[in-house]
Scaffold this motif. Structure first.
Motif, PDB file in Angstrom:
ATOM      1  N   UNK A   1       0.858  -1.187   0.000  1.00  0.00           N
ATOM      2  CA  UNK A   1       0.000   0.000   0.000  1.00  0.00           C
ATOM      3  C   UNK A   1       0.893   1.235   0.000  1.00  0.00           C
ATOM      4  N   UNK A   2       0.722   2.104  -1.001  1.00  0.00           N
ATOM      5  CA  UNK A   2       1.459   3.364  -1.014  1.00  0.00           C
ATOM      6  C   UNK A   2       0.705   4.395  -0.187  1.00  0.00           C
TER       7      UNK A   2
ATOM      8  N   UNK B   1      -4.472   8.889   6.539  1.00  0.00           N
ATOM      9  CA  UNK B   1      -5.719   8.822   5.783  1.00  0.00           C
ATOM     10  C   UNK B   1      -6.166   7.419   5.420  1.00  0.00           C
ATOM     11  N   UNK B   2      -6.680   7.296   4.205  1.00  0.00           N
ATOM     12  CA  UNK B   2      -7.220   6.015   3.752  1.00  0.00           C
ATOM     13  C   UNK B   2      -6.153   4.935   3.669  1.00  0.00           C
TER      14      UNK B   2
ATOM     15  N   UNK C   1      -4.178  -0.147   5.548  1.00  0.00           N
ATOM     16  CA  UNK C   1      -3.073  -0.967   6.059  1.00  0.00           C
ATOM     17  C   UNK C   1      -3.444  -1.613   7.391  1.00  0.00           C
ATOM     18  N   UNK C   2      -4.030  -0.832   8.286  1.00  0.00           N
ATOM     19  CA  UNK C   2      -4.446  -1.375   9.581  1.00  0.00           C
ATOM     20  C   UNK C   2      -5.462  -2.501   9.405  1.00  0.00           C
TER      21      UNK C   2
ATOM     22  N   UNK D   1      -1.150   6.600  -2.537  1.00  0.00           N
ATOM     23  CA  UNK D   1      -0.454   7.887  -2.460  1.00  0.00           C
ATOM     24  C   UNK D   1      -1.079   8.843  -3.472  1.00  0.00           C
ATOM     25  N   UNK D   2      -1.426  10.020  -3.003  1.00  0.00           N
ATOM     26  CA  UNK D   2      -2.088  10.985  -3.884  1.00  0.00           C
ATOM     27  C   UNK D   2      -1.831  12.396  -3.398  1.00  0.00           C
TER      28      UNK D   2
END
Length: 127
Positions: free
Chosen positions: A11-12, A17-18, A23-24, A96-97
């Motif tokens: 996950x990037x 945030x999201x 990830x959690x 990532x954004x």
């Protein structure tokens, strides 16, 4: 009864945030999650430490990987690390954004270029 497959997931943008919540959630569900965070031992050490502590408090594990999607070498190094350890990556979540809010006419060319670099080229680099 069918057993669920444990997936290896990258996950990037997993520092907030999201990306953080994804990830959690996936780590707590038992998947092999690699949380991509820029400079996780430096300026973002508080983010990587908090994520690791949260997941470990649920008796699960998560790997933090130094990943800056703006840098080709960072993407390559992160992928190599995961492949060496896991043999494969089943899922990549491009989280990532960079978001600008407002009228596009008011943005500078540098802001537009930065947004494209993160939102488009960053995903391409990692792929």
């Amino acid at each position: 009864m069918k057993t669920k497959k444990q997936l290896t997931i990258l996950i990037t943008g997993a520092g907030s945030g999201m990306g953080l919540h994804t990830a959690q959630t996936l780590a707590v569900k038992g998947h092999n999650v690699y949380a991509g965070i820029r400079d996780p031992k430096g300026r973002n050490s508080h983010k990587s430490t908090a994520l690791k502590q949260f997941v470990e408090s649920k008796l699960k594990k998560i790997e933090i990987v130094d990943l800056d999607i703006h840098l080709e070498e960072s993407c390559t190094d992160a992928i190599k690390k995961i492949i060496e350890k896991e043999g494969t990556i089943d899922v990549v979540i491009h989280n990532a954004a960079h978001l600008f809010i407002g009228y596009s006419e008011a943005f500078t060319p540098e802001q537009i270029a930065s947004s494209i670099n993160t939102n488009v080229l960053g995903a391409h680099r990692l792929n």
